[in-house]
Design an enzyme around this catalytic site. Structure first.
Site, PDB file in Angstrom:
ATOM      1  N   LYS A 151      15.258 -22.191   1.216  1.00 52.40           N
ATOM      2  CA  LYS A 151      14.691 -21.699   0.114  1.00 52.40           C
ATOM      3  C   LYS A 151      13.566 -20.893  -0.507  1.00 52.40           C
ATOM      4  O   LYS A 151      12.154 -22.193  -0.903  1.00 52.40           O
ATOM      5  CB  LYS A 151      15.399 -22.629  -1.112  1.00 52.40           C
ATOM      6  CG  LYS A 151      15.437 -22.481  -2.771  1.00 52.40           C
ATOM      7  CD  LYS A 151      15.786 -23.177  -3.354  1.00 52.40           C
ATOM      8  CE  LYS A 151      16.381 -23.081  -5.087  1.00 52.40           C
ATOM      9  NZ  LYS A 151      15.853 -21.446  -5.503  1.00 52.40           N
ATOM     10  N   GLU A 202      15.972 -12.186  -0.554  1.00 55.12           N
ATOM     11  CA  GLU A 202      14.940 -12.897  -1.245  1.00 55.12           C
ATOM     12  C   GLU A 202      13.535 -12.146  -0.766  1.00 55.12           C
ATOM     13  O   GLU A 202      13.031 -11.539   0.723  1.00 55.12           O
ATOM     14  CB  GLU A 202      15.276 -14.678  -0.955  1.00 55.12           C
ATOM     15  CG  GLU A 202      13.699 -15.040  -2.156  1.00 55.12           C
ATOM     16  CD  GLU A 202      14.311 -15.459  -3.302  1.00 55.12           C
ATOM     17  OE1 GLU A 202      15.861 -15.124  -3.692  1.00 55.12           O
ATOM     18  OE2 GLU A 202      14.462 -16.118  -4.439  1.00 55.12           O
ATOM     19  N   ARG A 249      18.883  -9.854  -9.649  1.00 54.52           N
ATOM     20  CA  ARG A 249      19.321 -10.834  -9.936  1.00 54.52           C
ATOM     21  C   ARG A 249      21.085 -10.614 -10.953  1.00 54.52           C
ATOM     22  O   ARG A 249      22.072 -10.841 -11.106  1.00 54.52           O
ATOM     23  CB  ARG A 249      19.095 -12.226 -10.537  1.00 54.52           C
ATOM     24  CG  ARG A 249      19.963 -13.641 -11.221  1.00 54.52           C
ATOM     25  CD  ARG A 249      19.579 -14.677  -9.916  1.00 54.52           C
ATOM     26  NE  ARG A 249      20.199 -15.709 -10.601  1.00 54.52           N
ATOM     27  CZ  ARG A 249      21.790 -16.002 -11.427  1.00 54.52           C
ATOM     28  NH1 ARG A 249      21.990 -14.738 -12.549  1.00 54.52           N
ATOM     29  NH2 ARG A 249      21.756 -16.998 -12.802  1.00 54.52           N
ATOM     30  N   GLU A 258      19.197 -23.359   5.127  1.00 52.90           N
ATOM     31  CA  GLU A 258      18.917 -22.441   4.680  1.00 52.90           C
ATOM     32  C   GLU A 258      17.441 -22.627   4.250  1.00 52.90           C
ATOM     33  O   GLU A 258      16.820 -23.144   3.221  1.00 52.90           O
ATOM     34  CB  GLU A 258      19.626 -21.113   4.143  1.00 52.90           C
ATOM     35  CG  GLU A 258      20.535 -20.439   5.273  1.00 52.90           C
ATOM     36  CD  GLU A 258      20.803 -19.288   4.291  1.00 52.90           C
ATOM     37  OE1 GLU A 258      20.403 -18.809   3.746  1.00 52.90           O
ATOM     38  OE2 GLU A 258      21.840 -18.796   4.846  1.00 52.90           O
ATOM     39  N   ARG A 310      29.614 -20.132  -9.651  1.00 50.30           N
ATOM     40  CA  ARG A 310      28.458 -20.784  -8.932  1.00 50.30           C
ATOM     41  C   ARG A 310      29.433 -21.884  -8.966  1.00 50.30           C
ATOM     42  O   ARG A 310      30.139 -22.644  -9.422  1.00 50.30           O
ATOM     43  CB  ARG A 310      27.508 -21.576 -10.006  1.00 50.30           C
ATOM     44  CG  ARG A 310      26.696 -22.881  -9.876  1.00 50.30           C
ATOM     45  CD  ARG A 310      26.190 -23.000 -11.460  1.00 50.30           C
ATOM     46  NE  ARG A 310      24.638 -21.859 -11.909  1.00 50.30           N
ATOM     47  CZ  ARG A 310      24.079 -21.681 -11.564  1.00 50.30           C
ATOM     48  NH1 ARG A 310      23.489 -22.035 -10.294  1.00 50.30           N
ATOM     49  NH2 ARG A 310      23.606 -20.645 -12.459  1.00 50.30           N
TER      50      ARG A 310
HETATM   51  P1  ATP Z   1      20.235 -18.957 -10.068  1.00 51.93           P
HETATM   52  O1  ATP Z   1      21.018 -20.520  -9.552  1.00 51.93           O
HETATM   53  O2  ATP Z   1      20.936 -19.291 -11.548  1.00 51.93           O
HETATM   54  O3  ATP Z   1      20.797 -18.441  -9.680  1.00 51.93           O
HETATM   55  P2  ATP Z   1      17.689 -20.256 -10.125  1.00 51.93           P
HETATM   56  O4  ATP Z   1      17.169 -19.403 -10.058  1.00 51.93           O
HETATM   57  O5  ATP Z   1      17.968 -21.568 -11.721  1.00 51.93           O
HETATM   58  O6  ATP Z   1      18.677 -19.564 -11.009  1.00 51.93           O
HETATM   59  P3  ATP Z   1      17.370 -21.895  -8.097  1.00 51.93           P
HETATM   60  O7  ATP Z   1      16.791 -23.286  -8.121  1.00 51.93           O
HETATM   61  O8  ATP Z   1      16.074 -20.478  -8.367  1.00 51.93           O
HETATM   62  O9  ATP Z   1      17.729 -21.339  -9.354  1.00 51.93           O
HETATM   63  O10 ATP Z   1      18.280 -21.257  -6.708  1.00 51.93           O
HETATM   64  C1  ATP Z   1      18.760 -20.208  -6.840  1.00 51.93           C
HETATM   65  C2  ATP Z   1      17.660 -18.926  -6.283  1.00 51.93           C
HETATM   66  O11 ATP Z   1      17.058 -19.116  -4.891  1.00 51.93           O
HETATM   67  C3  ATP Z   1      19.245 -17.541  -5.692  1.00 51.93           C
HETATM   68  O12 ATP Z   1      19.321 -16.595  -7.223  1.00 51.93           O
HETATM   69  C4  ATP Z   1      18.321 -16.767  -4.754  1.00 51.93           C
HETATM   70  O13 ATP Z   1      17.392 -15.932  -5.782  1.00 51.93           O
HETATM   71  C5  ATP Z   1      17.318 -17.335  -4.713  1.00 51.93           C
HETATM   72  N1  ATP Z   1      17.140 -18.328  -3.089  1.00 51.93           N
HETATM   73  C6  ATP Z   1      16.259 -18.423  -1.973  1.00 51.93           C
HETATM   74  N2  ATP Z   1      16.007 -18.462  -0.643  1.00 51.93           N
HETATM   75  C7  ATP Z   1      18.062 -18.303  -0.450  1.00 51.93           C
HETATM   76  C8  ATP Z   1      19.032 -18.528   0.110  1.00 51.93           C
HETATM   77  N3  ATP Z   1      18.467 -18.667   1.307  1.00 51.93           N
HETATM   78  N4  ATP Z   1      20.208 -18.478   0.451  1.00 51.93           N
HETATM   79  C9  ATP Z   1      20.572 -18.196  -1.167  1.00 51.93           C
HETATM   80  N5  ATP Z   1      19.200 -18.315  -2.145  1.00 51.93           N
HETATM   81  C10 ATP Z   1      18.419 -18.437  -2.575  1.00 51.93           C
END
Ligand code: ATP
Length: 608
Positions: A252, A301, A272, A250, A427
């Protein structure tokens, strides 16, 4: 229950710098609490009155609290303020003022936990004109009957300064020890907590109905579910291997994660961190309210977009939404797109235990309904869509799709296990984040907790010159230091940090912090900031993963730099974990080369 019982234990909790002792004290307090008060005592220990997502804040300003103290003690305001400045702690100022009370109180009513809690509840609920005076009256009413040490904790709680630093997971451990025969049962409590985000509720179910009642707890509308989180890997190959050769990729998106609950026309949005952020997104509320399902919990998101080009904009653009006033204008000026990526509940049906593919199918059906109703213009749901996804079974397709995603303004991909349920609060490798570059240098940022600081010199005199940062280890619920960071801060940041960290100052190293360095100032582990570094090195000065790679050495960041981003969407326990840092270290190509050639030049190079 006498209020003094919890006050005495709070006092011991604050004094200890040993984590095991802290857990024992929590167990003792839980065991001495009558059943009907268990939820209230749990909330009080966490410095709150209700679960965090309800957003009930006492938040009394220091000035108002000191005013109440002055009235109750009969000591004039100026002297009370002096005490506060001298002691540097509002609780200690209260203790001193009440012990020097001018008017002796002849008939004191007993302070009970019930009375303190219900008075604080009234204080929290009072709003509007005249509420300030009423609040002061309520606080005085408690202080008048309080022993000095009781007053200390009343003022700490009302000003939001009770800093026992108890993590949710420590409390779950303590609940298992206190009310079941084994710590092993924590996983049962944890499941219930992940579904409800309410420790007081879980504790209450446990003491009244035992483990069976806790096992029967289900998710509920308008009670946020703790989010499922992703692990990271360094390559498309590794992601694919972990997923068994076939998975979903998907986009991100780089925005803000929203968990949206809906019942009929009523909508609530949680962040979050599960705070209620409904007011930041009136457009998302409208859009979701218009969706045809009666009951719904979805995740997505929110991303800022350029309305003309429909391009995604960086995360920072969303900051304009975090305001109390003028949100309508912000909404027009900074429009968003809401990209849904999961569904947890729909019309009486729980979806979290369904495999990913089935949840995705339900979500697609729902959104195709939204899109067709858009064409008839019946609702304004045009900002809602489903996150782009591709089923992939070779690394090349993942890389191509990643390239496409990045070109369109995404951070990378989320790789998802086709058969995995939604694992609330966990996680794991059922979701993997794959960002642009995890390869040789440290391309990814780390989110670390500020646990201490060092006074600045020269140009930075009077402010902090460097911050001591730590990663989190969930196994033993401890923060381990991994670097000192002093670069990347603007002058404005330095001012801001000094003020923002002030409420978290504590007298000694926190019981949950493990450090070999002696900071000038210690903080309760609360604030999380994002840093970038050139690499991870072995270091005898830091305790992160101490002895894991090499005896006597921990892992430290080399050339760490603050990116400018404060991660206020993360709690300290959401910080980058010690395990993640170990795997990042192992991934560094350099380390692989060193292992091959046997050159170990990292030792002694300090990663501060
Ligand atoms: P964490 O992994 O702890 O949430 P982080 O912000 O450090 O925090 P990220 O690298 O940003 O981690 O990746 C996870 C975050 O990515 C998710 O919490 C969500 O906000 C975002 N995200 C974006 N697109 C997606 C998607 N398709 N599926 C799930 N999460 C997504």
């Amino acid at each position: 229950m006498d209020y003094s019982t919890i006050v005495d234990i709070f006092n011991e909790m604050e004094a200890t710098s040993k984590r095991t002792e802290l857990t024992d004290l929590i167990v003792r307090l839980l065991k001495s609490t009558p059943k009907e008060l268990i939820d209230k005592v749990v909330y009080l220990m966490l410095g709150r009155l209700r679960p965090e997502y309800e957003g009930i804040e006492l938040g009394i300003a220091d000035k108002m609290a000191l005013r109440a103290l002055s009235i109750s003690s009969g000591i004039d305001m100026k002297r009370v303020e002096e005490m506060y400045v001298r002691r540097g702690d509002i609780g200690e100022a209260a203790e001193e003022a009440l012990s020097k009370r001018l008017q002796a109180v002849l008939f004191k009513d007993r302070l009970t936990v019930e009375r303190v809690y219900s008075t604080l509840e009234k204080v929290a609920m009072l709003k509007g004109e005249g509420s300030q005076d009423a609040k002061i009256r309520y606080i005085c009413n408690l202080l008048n009957d309080a022993e000095p040490r009781e007053g200390k904790y009343i003022l700490k709680i009302v000003t939001g300064r009770l800093r026992l630093g108890i993590a949710d997971y420590t409390l779950l451990d303590a609940l298992a020890v206190a009310f079941t025969d084994s710590k092993e049962n924590r996983s049962i409590l944890e499941r219930a907590y992940n579904l409800t985000s309410d420790l007081g509720f879980v504790a209450k179910m446990l003491v009244y109905g035992g483990l069976d009642a806790v096992k029967a707890i289900r998710m509920e509308l308008f009670r946020p579910i703790r989010p499922m989180l992703a692990e990271r890997v360094s390559s498309a190959e590794e992601a694919l291997e972990r997923m068994g050769g076939r998975c979903a990729a998907e986009y991100k998106l780089d925005g803000e994660r929203l968990q949206i609950h809906k019942h009929d026309g009523r909508v609530k949005i949680f962040s979050r961190r599960l705070e209620d952020i409904t007011s930041h997104y009136p457009d998302a509320v409208d859009a979701i309210a218009g969706i045809r399902a009666r009951d719904l919990i979805v995740e997505g998101e929110a991303v800022a977009i350029n309305q003309d080009t429909q391009e995604y904009l960086p995360f920072q653009e969303l900051m304009h939404r975090r305001r109390k006033y003028g949100i309508e204008e912000a909404m027009k000026e900074y429009p968003i797109a809401l990209n849904l990526f999961d569904i947890l509940y729909i019309d009486g049906k729980e979806c979290i235990d369904l495999p990913y593919m089935e949840r995705r199918r339900i979500l697609e059906n729902l959104i195709s309904g939204v899109e067709s109703s858009n064409s008839s213009n019946s609702i304004n749901s045009s900002i809602v869509s489903i996150v782009p996804m591709l089923i992939v079974s070779d690394a090349k397709s993942i890389e191509d799709y990643m390239f496409k995603a990045i070109n369109e303004g995404c951070e990378g991909l989320m790789i998802k296990d086709l058969n995995s349920p939604y694992r609330a609060g966990a996680r794991g490798y059922a979701w993997i984040k794959l960002k642009r570059e995890y390869k040789s240098e440290l391309a990814d940022t780390l989110d670390l907790v500020i646990v201490g600081a060092f006074h600045g010199r020269g140009r930075r005199a009077g402010r902090y010159g460097a911050l001591l940062l730590a990663s989190y280890n969930r196994e033993d619920d401890t923060f381990y230091t991994t670097c000192k960071v002093g670069t990347g801060f603007t002058d404005e940041d330095l001012e801001r940090f000094h003020a923002m960290l002030n409420p978290y100052i504590i007298k000694h190293r926190h019981a949950r912090v493990n450090s070999r360095l002696d900071a000038d100032v210690w903080f309760e582990p609360r604030m999380v900031i994002e840093v970038i570094a050139s690499e991870i090195t072995l270091s005898p000065l830091h305790t992160c993963a101490l002895n894991v790679i090499r005896e006597g050495n921990g892992l430290a960041l080399r050339f760490p730099k603050f990116t400018g981003r404060i991660r206020d969407d993360k709690s300290a326990e959401d910080a980058t974990s010690v395990d993640e840092i170990v795997s990042m270290y192992r991934r560094q190509l350099k380390v692989i080369r060193q292992t091959q050639t046997g050159i170990e030049e990292d030792v002694g190079r300090e990663g501060e």
